[in-house]
Design an enzyme around this catalytic site. Structure first.
Site, PDB file in Angstrom:
ATOM      1  N   ARG A 313     -11.238 -62.622  25.207  1.00  0.00           N
ATOM      2  CA  ARG A 313     -11.238 -63.112  23.744  1.00  0.00           C
ATOM      3  C   ARG A 313     -11.525 -64.521  23.647  1.00  0.00           C
ATOM      4  NH1 ARG A 313     -10.177 -60.958  18.859  1.00  0.00           N
ATOM      5  NH2 ARG A 313      -9.427 -58.983  19.837  1.00  0.00           N
ATOM      6  N   GLU A 734      -4.002 -62.565  12.753  1.00  0.00           N
ATOM      7  CA  GLU A 734      -4.349 -63.591  13.439  1.00  0.00           C
ATOM      8  C   GLU A 734      -5.276 -64.746  13.130  1.00  0.00           C
ATOM      9  OE1 GLU A 734      -5.032 -60.638  16.733  1.00  0.00           O
ATOM     10  OE2 GLU A 734      -4.109 -62.352  17.864  1.00  0.00           O
TER      11      GLU A 734
END
Ligand code: MTE
Ligand code: LUZ
Ligand code: MOS
Length: 788
Positions: A313, A734
């Site tokens: 990520r 997030e």
């Protein structure tokens, strides 16, 4: 019908319980008869050979029911979630301070502690690796290096008219969930065990328990009513406490509860990964990025846990919101003798994005142009310059809309001038301003995880019970799920209750993580409601068309039969949209369904369509869609003490058609403040032997109420439904975390003002008071030299 205002009035389903204290967390569950306290005895050394584990004296202590070491594990001594490289109980060598070695079950905590003092474990202390630099020197890699690239960054950098190079270090971060890791394990009939666990991932917790006990998965039940916060810290590492509690439970046939003491929790569990990032960026006279090379190094700790997914990520977010025609990202996860680092909000995104934002910030300083302007110039385009370095097209790009609106609503230009005027008039106190964007990919990058299940029951009185695979950790997932079910059935939210998450209701689920809890589980719930609605509609059509009913409907005829497709669910009634007299209340209809022998229970399943990610090549479409937001922060910094105040923060976030604006705004505020902690005051320190120095709130400083911006203006972008998720909504969770980079860069901007923006401040994350003071002093000295 569902105006924003009405939707916003849906308060968190547990809000009342939270306030009165009635909300049941694991430790609030009434103690079952025979409950024992579980204690985890851990390594005091960062690395040591275990010479001997002596348990006899502890076992002999009255009140002690079990004392276990690795030899006593009936199944596999493993709790690695992805790769099986993490022991449940240490064997051979201990690899970090805090690694579990022995488990004790006793009637009370006092006895368990006394038993621990009777253990005789002999160690031969070995040399540990405690930081990334040492790991690099010793080539202590956790796994193979990875690369993603597009174009020819090396060639581009050689010919670019401007090139900058540098290094950025980002710190670890403690999750600081309010409820520490806890599990209550209760034995059932035969081998059966039920674990009440504070886990984000019940199915994985269930699988790990089965593995350590050597049982088939169907013998293990995991139930989660709610977590007192997770933030990624319970995505995999709740498994540990659950595995230990289950071992003690199986050994004693008593219920066992382990609740980690706060300091032990901080010492034993993994944190956000520290990163060491090297970058090299080439750009033109207008500040347009031509080519960028990143080298990402993370501190994985003793085992892989989620480190490789986190690094992936990070690699996928090294561009943040900017088009880089030529780019390469090389990544390495290093092995150190610290607890295995793990998921935390942003999952590698914050670290990589901090590096890219540093590049942009430096370009602005080099060219003497406002950084906000450089950002805008480099944003992904909407028709061209819109493909990422891994091949995904940035669709529904909201960066420009968000930026343009926030630029105006935050009064950026006027405040920039005011900041400059303030700085000209003050020598030791400076102000800074920064506006930063976030583009965050929504989906698990491990593609098969993008799925969810649900089970929906309707009872005879019309009340609805929804089970789904997601867990509630305060983020409001159950509230949103309840709204979705209520909306689909056309009933009020009071008709819907969301059950505790249970592996027997919904099996084989993914973690509630990657910000996609609502997208995935909401999709599964909608699938189940669609099945039920179609069954109900078929039966009701038959009922409406039947003779006894016919007689009470004036003028109705057989050529005007109700077809199942004519049936609608709204406002608590089910009706034929063409003959609105053919109607029945939802509750009466359910009673009728029982008489008509219709099943009122259905499972649902959802998997995200359209994802195609080739991990090997690092190319494809890993994400279902992108989340976008922008934030502008203004700070005032005292250069003599490094203390700072956030004067004002403006955030504009794209939540699509928000399912619940109150919850979404709360998530944005919370995410930003948590990011602020990582960027400023939350500093994790270990001593030279691998002991955590910052293991309690007196040495580890999370943001408190006074650190929240006094003037905090959060708004949602309206009028842009998201075509890729349930009911036009969009993930929140997030992405807002990374908007705190605007605070970090505002502080840097203030420090930079000390040298009138001619020198690059030495900056890292966290920018603690020390970092600020030293950086300002260095710049002040350089500026003086230029004057002299
Ligand atoms: N909000 C609260 N109150 N508590 C939490 O533990 N975890 C965050 C975020 N917001 C968290 C939270 C993280 S890391 C994630 S991935 C998401 O919530 C998970 O929930 P969601 O996918 O349902 O948004
Ligand atoms: N967990 C995971 C995550 O396994 N894969 C992901 O991509 C992810 N992203 C964010 C948070 N948790
Ligand atoms: Mo969140 S880090 O995906 O649990």
């Amino acid at each position: 019908m569902d105006t924003m205002k009405e939707r916003g009035s849906d308060t968190h389903e547990s809000a009342g319980f939270h306030v009165t204290g009635e909300a049941v967390y694991i430790d609030d569950i009434a103690p079952p008869p025979g409950l024992l306290v579980g204690r985890v005895c851990y390594s005091p050394h960062a690395r040591a050979r275990i010479l001997n584990i002596g348990l006899e004296a502890a076992r002999a202590l009255p009140g002690v029911h079990a004392v276990l070491c690795h030899r006593d594990i009936p199944g596999e001594n493993q709790m690695g979630p992805v790769i099986h490289d993490e022991l449940c109980l240490a064997a051979g060598e201990v690899q970090c301070v805090g690694q579990a070695v022995v488990l004790i079950a006793a009637g009370d905590d006092e006895t368990a502690r006394r038993a621990e003092s009777l253990l005789s474990i002999e160690y031969e202390v070995l040399e540990p690796v405690l930081d990334i630099d040492t790991a690099i020197r010793k080539n202590s890699l956790l796994g193979p290096e990875r690369t993603m690239r597009r174009g020819e960054p090396e060639t581009t950098l050689r010919s670019a008219s401007h090139v900058i190079r540098g290094e950025l270090r980002t710190g670890a971060q403690e999750h600081w969930y309010l409820e520490s890791q806890t599990c209550l394990c209760v034995p059932g009939e035969g081998r059966e065990v039920t674990a009440f666990s504070s886990t984000q991932h019940p199915s994985e917790t269930q699988a790990i328990i089965a593995e350590v006990l050597g049982l088939p998965v169907h013998d293990v039940v995991v139930e989660v009513r709610r977590l007192g916060g997770g933030f990624g810290g319970k995505e995999t590492q709740a498994n540990h406490v659950a595995a230990w509690a289950s071992l003690l439970c199986a050994a004693t046939r008593h219920p066992v509860k382990i609740r980690l003491f706060r300091d032990d929790d901080m010492i034993m569990t993994g944190k956000r990964h520290r990163f060491l990032i090297r970058y090299e960026a080439g750009f033109d006279d207008n500040g347009l990025l031509l080519g960028v090379r990143f080298e990402l190094n993370s501190d994985g700790g003793i085992a892989s846990d989620l480190s490789f997914a986190i690094m992936e990520r990070a690699m996928l977010h090294a561009d943040n919101a900017y088009y880089v025609p030529h780019m390469s990202v090389v990544a390495r996860v290093w092995r150190t003798n610290l607890p295995s680092n793990t998921a935390m909000r942003g999952f590698g995104g914050p670290q990589a994005m901090a590096a890219m934002e540093t590049v942009i910030d430096r370009i602005a300083r080099e060219l003497g142009v406002d950084a906000a302007e450089i950002r805008k110039r480099n944003f992904y385009g909407t028709v061209d310059r819109n493909v990422t370095h891994y091949g995904q097209t940035v669709e529904n790009n909201r960066l420009h809309a968000l930026y343009n609106r926030l630029f105006v609503s935050s009064e950026y230009e006027a405040r920039r001038m005011a900041v400059e005027a303030f700085n000209a008039a003050h020598e030791f106190v400076k102000r800074g301003l920064a506006l930063t964007p976030v583009k965050f990919g929504i989906s698990f990058t491990t593609t098969f995880l993008n799925k969810a299940g649900a089970l929906v029951h309707i009872y005879r009185d019309g009340s609805i019970l929804v089970s789904h695979g997601g867990t509630e950790m305060g983020q409001g997932l159950h509230t949103k799920i309840r709204q979705i079910a209520a909306r689909e059935f056309g009933v009020g939210i009071d008709a819907v209750r969301v059950s505790a998450t249970n592996t027997s209701d919904v099996p084989n689920t993914s973690a509630t993580a990657a910000s996609s809890g609502t997208d995935l589980n909401g999709g599964a719930v909608r699938d189940a409601t669609a099945t039920l609605k179609s069954r109900i509609a078929s039966s009701l059509a038959g009922y409406f068309n039947a003779d006894p009913f016919e007689s009470i409907l004036p003028g109705s005829a057989h050529d005007e039969m109700t077809a199942p497709g004519d049936i609608e669910f709204a406002d608590g009634i089910i009706f034929d949209r063409k003959h609105t007299l053919r109607r029945i209340s939802f509750a009466s209809a359910m009673d009728l369904m029982i008489l008509r022998q219709v099943s009122l229970s259905a499972t649902g399943f959802y998997s995200v369509p359209g994802i195609a990610w080739d991990k090997e090549k690092g190319w494809g479409r890993p994400f279902n869609y992108y989340a976008f937001g922008v934030g502008a922060t203004e700070v005032e910094v005292d250069m003599l003490s490094g203390s700072h105040t956030i004067l004002r923060t403006d955030i504009l976030y794209d939540a699509g058609d928000s399912l619940n604006p109150a919850i979404d705004i709360g998530q944005i505020e919370g995410g930003y403040v948590q990011g602020l902690g990582w960027c400023t005051t939350e500093e994790i320190l270990w001593d030279g032997k691998g002991n955590l120095l910052t293991h309690s709130p007196d040495t580890y400083k999370i943001p408190a109420v006074r650190d929240v911006p006094a003037d905090f203006r959060v708004a949602l972008l309206e009028g842009h439904p998201n075509p890729n998720a349930i009911l036009g909504s969009k993930a929140v969770a997030e992405p807002p975390f990374m908007l705190a980079l605007s605070a970090w860069l505002a502080i840097k901007d203030a420090v930079s003002a000390v040298g009138r923006h001619r020198f690059e401040p030495d900056f890292q994350i966290p920018a603690t008071n020390e970092v600020i003071v030293f950086s300002a002093a260095r710049i002040g000295t350089m500026a003086d030299k230029v004057h002299a």
